[in-house]
Design a protein around this motif. Structure first.
Motif, PDB file in Angstrom:
ATOM      1  N   ILE A 111    -126.806 -43.486  64.729  1.00  0.00           N
ATOM      2  CA  ILE A 111    -125.840 -42.497  64.256  1.00  0.00           C
ATOM      3  C   ILE A 111    -125.459 -41.547  65.390  1.00  0.00           C
ATOM      4  N   ASP A 112    -126.456 -41.060  66.110  1.00  0.00           N
ATOM      5  CA  ASP A 112    -126.177 -40.167  67.242  1.00  0.00           C
ATOM      6  C   ASP A 112    -125.382 -40.901  68.318  1.00  0.00           C
ATOM      7  N   GLU A 113    -125.754 -42.148  68.573  1.00  0.00           N
ATOM      8  CA  GLU A 113    -125.032 -42.964  69.554  1.00  0.00           C
ATOM      9  C   GLU A 113    -123.569 -43.109  69.147  1.00  0.00           C
ATOM     10  N   LEU A 114    -123.348 -43.384  67.861  1.00  0.00           N
ATOM     11  CA  LEU A 114    -121.991 -43.552  67.344  1.00  0.00           C
ATOM     12  C   LEU A 114    -121.191 -42.258  67.463  1.00  0.00           C
ATOM     13  N   LEU A 115    -121.811 -41.132  67.175  1.00  0.00           N
ATOM     14  CA  LEU A 115    -121.118 -39.846  67.274  1.00  0.00           C
ATOM     15  C   LEU A 115    -120.684 -39.558  68.714  1.00  0.00           C
ATOM     16  N   VAL A 116    -121.530 -39.872  69.675  1.00  0.00           N
ATOM     17  CA  VAL A 116    -121.172 -39.692  71.083  1.00  0.00           C
ATOM     18  C   VAL A 116    -119.974 -40.574  71.426  1.00  0.00           C
ATOM     19  N   THR A 117    -119.994 -41.815  70.959  1.00  0.00           N
ATOM     20  CA  THR A 117    -118.917 -42.749  71.235  1.00  0.00           C
ATOM     21  C   THR A 117    -117.614 -42.266  70.610  1.00  0.00           C
TER      22      THR A 117
END
Length: 123
Positions: A111-117
């Motif tokens: 989820i955090d990875e996706l938000l950064v992307t």
């Protein structure tokens, strides 16, 4: 002669369009992640990217010919829109496959990875 440079953050060419083999889900703990694009989706993305590549070469030619700036800027806007379209397709596929699989496997870091992307895509 002026130089036009376009930057797409977070995109790494071949890794972005890797073909997903039967063992590509990494459920066994592999260290390298792969995409899960169908051959049709991959073909669509490559076709779009080839078209964008041609547009970029066209802009370079316009600049070499000293084309009126407004015309060049309109072509750049079209390229950016086309890149956004590719990004949207990739994001949709990523969320429907990779993100869902990782959440189902208990990996909520995705989820955090996706938000950064998404933040990078929205710049």
């Amino acid at each position: 002669m002026a130089k036009v440079e376009m930057k797409v953050e977070g995109v790494t060419g071949d890794a972005l369009l890797s073909a997903a083999g039967p063992d590509s889900s990494c459920e066994g703990g592999c260290s390298e992640r792969h995409s899960h694009h169908s051959e049709q989706t991959k073909s669509n993305l490559i076709t779009r990217l080839n078209r964008i590549e041609g547009q970029i070469r066209g802009v370079k030619g316009l600049i070499e010919k000293d084309t009126y700036c407004d015309d060049v800027l309109n072509q750049i806007a079209a390229i950016q829109s086309a890149l956004n379209g590719v990004g949207k397709l990739l994001l949709e596929g990523h969320m429907k496959s990779c993100v869902v699989e990782r959440i189902e496997a208990g990996d909520h870091e995705v989820i955090d990875e996706l938000l950064v992307t998404v933040k990078k895509l929205m710049k």
